[in-house]
Design an enzyme around this catalytic site. Structure first.
Site, mmCIF file in Angstrom:
data_model
loop_
_atom_site.group_PDB
_atom_site.id
_atom_site.type_symbol
_atom_site.label_atom_id
_atom_site.label_comp_id
_atom_site.label_asym_id
_atom_site.label_seq_id
_atom_site.Cartn_x
_atom_site.Cartn_y
_atom_site.Cartn_z
ATOM 1 N N GLU A 244 5.321 12.192 11.960
ATOM 2 C CA GLU A 244 5.540 10.921 12.659
ATOM 3 C C GLU A 244 6.321 11.091 13.960
ATOM 4 O O GLU A 244 6.936 10.155 14.463
ATOM 5 C CB GLU A 244 6.217 9.936 11.701
ATOM 6 C CG GLU A 244 5.255 9.613 10.560
ATOM 7 C CD GLU A 244 5.744 8.551 9.602
ATOM 8 O OE1 GLU A 244 6.912 8.627 9.185
ATOM 9 O OE2 GLU A 244 4.953 7.665 9.264
ATOM 10 N N GLU B 210 9.910 -3.243 8.247
ATOM 11 C CA GLU B 210 9.529 -2.276 9.274
ATOM 12 C C GLU B 210 8.653 -2.967 10.293
ATOM 13 O O GLU B 210 7.819 -3.807 9.936
ATOM 14 C CB GLU B 210 8.668 -1.145 8.690
ATOM 15 C CG GLU B 210 9.364 -0.218 7.742
ATOM 16 C CD GLU B 210 8.395 0.843 7.208
ATOM 17 O OE1 GLU B 210 7.342 1.088 7.836
ATOM 18 O OE2 GLU B 210 8.685 1.391 6.147
ATOM 19 N N ASN C 105 8.995 3.348 -1.461
ATOM 20 C CA ASN C 105 8.468 3.019 -0.147
ATOM 21 C C ASN C 105 6.992 2.712 -0.252
ATOM 22 O O ASN C 105 6.212 3.571 -0.657
ATOM 23 C CB ASN C 105 8.677 4.183 0.828
ATOM 24 C CG ASN C 105 8.441 3.757 2.251
ATOM 25 O OD1 ASN C 105 9.253 3.043 2.840
ATOM 26 N ND2 ASN C 105 7.313 4.143 2.805
ATOM 27 N N GLU C 106 6.648 1.476 0.062
ATOM 28 C CA GLU C 106 5.231 1.090 0.068
ATOM 29 C C GLU C 106 4.496 1.654 -1.155
ATOM 30 O O GLU C 106 3.566 2.448 -1.016
ATOM 31 C CB GLU C 106 4.547 1.532 1.356
ATOM 32 C CG GLU C 106 5.114 0.850 2.576
ATOM 33 C CD GLU C 106 4.370 1.199 3.870
ATOM 34 O OE1 GLU C 106 3.673 2.219 3.902
ATOM 35 O OE2 GLU C 106 4.505 0.431 4.835
#
Ligand code: GLA
Ligand code: ZN
Length: 681
Positions: A362, A314, A156-157
């Site tokens: 989050e 995303e 992820n990223e």
């Protein structure tokens, strides 16, 4: 134009859905049933799973529990939906970090990180590579036959860097290869007699650190290159482990636009499809043009890596939680930004996140399903309605785009231009903001732009714009020369053609070597301006204010000054030089303006090059259009980024793809509206 293949030919529709974390809801299993029901209502066909679920699927080393994934796979198979399966390397289980501390990252002052957070791994650690390959292989073996498996989402990223001993060693080995084992060559390229910093042995070389060396630009540049190399190398281990069992499932990893830390062009070479996480700061006080144009630049970048459709992996259905001021997307804004991406070549609209967690960092990040948990929220309704639109737009899958203008952006250049200190250093030399300004004239006129780099075939383009092209090697200099000689139009600016690929300045005058002849210019000095300093350039009777930087330039080899500085010791000297060279034209723009000068200049160049908007109607401020093509049709995407209604008038006749109405003559777009028209070619 011939269509591209869909991302995965088994799923030839626009993918709609996104990050889904059922592992967070194991305490309330009913939620999963409810999610499936809500996904139907939201017209969602895609879930992205597992990026942060390693501790769920491998609670102890070698002990696996895939039940939660089995369940979701089965449900998606039944629905005919698709799964994007994440590899979990972005965040490791606590047991793993405690048992094998080498996997954790060491920061730039040599402190070993503790377990926690994410993106917290050493990309060199053999143990981490081994464990990641193992879990990836287990996932691939288990789901290789699932008809729902559509795509791999690597980690992820990817981001960050590690300064442990393993990474230091890898850096030194990478340098040995780069400099053919010749330490003198490195000492020369890094100009190490400056401050007496010459190395006499490879093991004296450390990565940049605030405790040690941070001001040798070539050292910094090569460290950046190494970090990209090592991240790509790590990613290749991930790919190998899954491709062994699922050779035909495409792979991607989610990029973060023009993220400074990694040269995405290198990563993209290893991927089957490029995907981006797209979080423009909509409704920022900079106004509709600024953000709309910036998002368009990034979208053009994503498509240009492979010159084919890309994915939005995303985006926030409403607000994020990580900016200072997290503004809600106004009604319609979400749909507009989604259609803007489709307009540039995207073929998925995926969210972070499907459902907001009850706690965790989050929990207040926007989600399709918020804490109310129903389909009655504004955001849910907008997402569901967009889902319907995406179904109506499925014919755009595989359609292509066209561009006659190339805008030069390359990480190598961004790094060299911004790591190197000098002249006006404010805000990383305002590097990206300057590129956006040079992109704006095309965006607001509905002119397609590709993002080009050192390795692009320039001959495809009628016009190349290269602001702040600080770094040029011999091969690229030759390419520019040939391009202009053969009839191309090339625009560059102050702070261009100054260093080679080691960020060593060229001797003998800027822009380097042959470019002085091509641009008909010798750029002798660069002046820097405080915000209070007022100076102007006169062009065709109008004055344009200079900001931040300007070059003192001279005509050379037939180049003609076409604009003039007004004040200071360089008053009445040329500020812009145009040169006819071979069959083409080269422009050297000596100063930075607020965008109004380049707007005028580029409109003239577009006119000379006979490049026209994709539509016959005049765009108003804050609106833009893009086009995609198949063999028979042109699809025109009209976008209104204003918070008020706008009007257009066209002599063309289109079909509105979303409601099948005929559009001709006067038509309107409401605030934040977007329309997709079709016309036979
Ligand atoms: C990134 C990450 C996601 C999430 C979002 C929040 O894009 O990939 O996991 O943290 O940011 O905007
Ligand atoms: Zn390391």
């Amino acid at each position: 134009m011939k269509k591209h293949q869909p991302i995965n030919p088994n799923f030839p529709f626009i993918w709609h859905g996104g990050d889904y974390c059922p592992e967070q809801w194991q305490y309330e299993p009913k939620i999963i049933d409810e999610d499936m029901r809500l996904m139907e209502l939201a017209n969602v066909n895609t879930v992205t799973l597992n990026m942060f679920a390693w501790s769920t699927i491998e609670p102890e080393e070698g002990k696996y529990d895939f039940s939660y994934l089995d369940d979701i796979f089965e449900r998606m198979e039944k629905r005919g939906g698709l799964v994007i399966l994440g590899t979990p390397s972005g965040a490791r289980p606590a047991w793993l970090a405690k048992k094998y501390p080498e996997v954790l990252r060491t920061n730039e002052v040599g402190q070993k990180n503790l377990f926690g957070n994410r993106h917290n791994h050493c990309f060199t650690s053999p143990k981490y590579r081994e464990l990641v390959a193992k879990i990836n292989g287990e996932l691939a073996k288990r789901y290789k036959n699932s008809p729902a498996l559509a795509l791999w989402h690597l980690s992820n990223e990817y981001n960050g860097e590690c300064h442990c001993d393993l990474c230091k060693e890898a850096f030194r080995n990478w340098l040995k290869e780069r400099y053919n084992n010749d330490l003198d060559a490195l000492n020369f390229a890094w100009w190490n007699n400056f401050w007496g910093h010459k190395y006499t042995s490879w093991d004296q070389i450390d990565p940049p650190s605030p405790l040690g060396e941070m001001r040798n630009w070539t050292h910094l540049l090569n460290w950046k290159r190494f970090v990209t190399h090592q991240t790509t190398d790590f990613m290749k281990i991930e790919i190998k482990a899954i491709k062994e069992h699922t050779p035909n499932i495409p792979v991607t990893t989610n990029f973060m636009g023009s993220f400074y830390g990694l040269n995405y062009k290198e990563l993209a070479k290893e991927l089957d499809v490029v995907s981006n996480d797209d979080y423009p700061n909509w409704h920022h006080y900079f106004g509709p043009n600024y953000i709309g144009n910036m998002a368009s630049f990034t979208a053009n970048l994503m498509r240009s890596y492979k010159n084919k459709p890309y994915m939005i992996m995303e985006n926030a259905p409403s607000a994020t939680n990580w900016t200072a001021v997290n503004k809600l997307k106004r009604p319609n804004m979400h749909r507009l930004s989604a259609i803007q991406q489709l307009a540039h070549g995207a073929e998925s609209i995926l969210y972070f996140q499907w459902r907001a967690g009850r706690a965790g960092s989050e929990m207040y990040h926007g989600a399709v399903v918020d804490h109310t948990g129903t389909d009655e929220t504004r955001v849910f309704k907008e997402v569901a309605s967009l889902g319907k639109d995406l179904e109506r737009l499925k014919d755009i899958i595989g359609t292509t785009t066209k561009a006659e203008v190339g805008l030069f952006f390359d990480w190598e250049n961004m790094w060299s231009a911004t790591l190197t200190k000098g002249f006006n250093n404010t805000d990383d030399k305002n590097f990206l903001k300057t590129l956006y300004k040079h992109h704006m004239p095309f965006w607001k006129r509905g002119i397609g732009v590709d993002i080009v780099g050192y390795d692009t075939d320039l001959s495809k383009y009628k016009v190349i714009i290269a602001p702040m092209m600080h770094m040029v090697n011999d091969a690229f200099i030759d390419k520019i020369e040939k391009y202009v000689k053969d009839g191309g139009k090339f625009v560059t600016t102050y702070y261009s053609g100054m260093v080679n690929e080691e960020s060593m300045t060229y001797l003998g005058g800027f822009p380097a070597t042959k470019l002085m002849d091509v641009f008909g210019t010798w750029a002798e000095e660069i002046d820097s301006l405080y915000p209070q300093d007022e100076n102007y350039v006169e062009y065709k009777g109008n004055n344009y204010r200079i900001y931040d930087m300007c070059a003192v330039i001279h005509e050379k080899n037939g180049g003609k000054g076409i604009a003039t500085y007004k004040n200071d010791f360089y008053a009445n000297t040329p500020a812009v030089i145009k040169n006819k060279y071979g069959n083409g034209e080269a422009y050297y723009v000596g100063f930075r303006d607020d965008g109004s000068f380049v707007d005028v200049l580029y409109s003239e160049i577009l006119h000379d090059a006979n490049i026209k908007s994709v539509v016959d109607f005049k765009l108003v401020d804050g609106t833009s259009v893009n086009a995609r093509y198949d063999e028979k049709n042109t699809y025109v995407f009209v976008q209104n980024f204003n918070d008020k209604k706008v009007k257009f008038n066209t002599k063309d006749t289109y079909i509105d793809v979303l409601d099948n109405s005929i559009v001709t003559g006067d038509f309107e777009l409401e605030a934040f509206d977007a329309k997709v028209f079709k016309k036979e070619i």
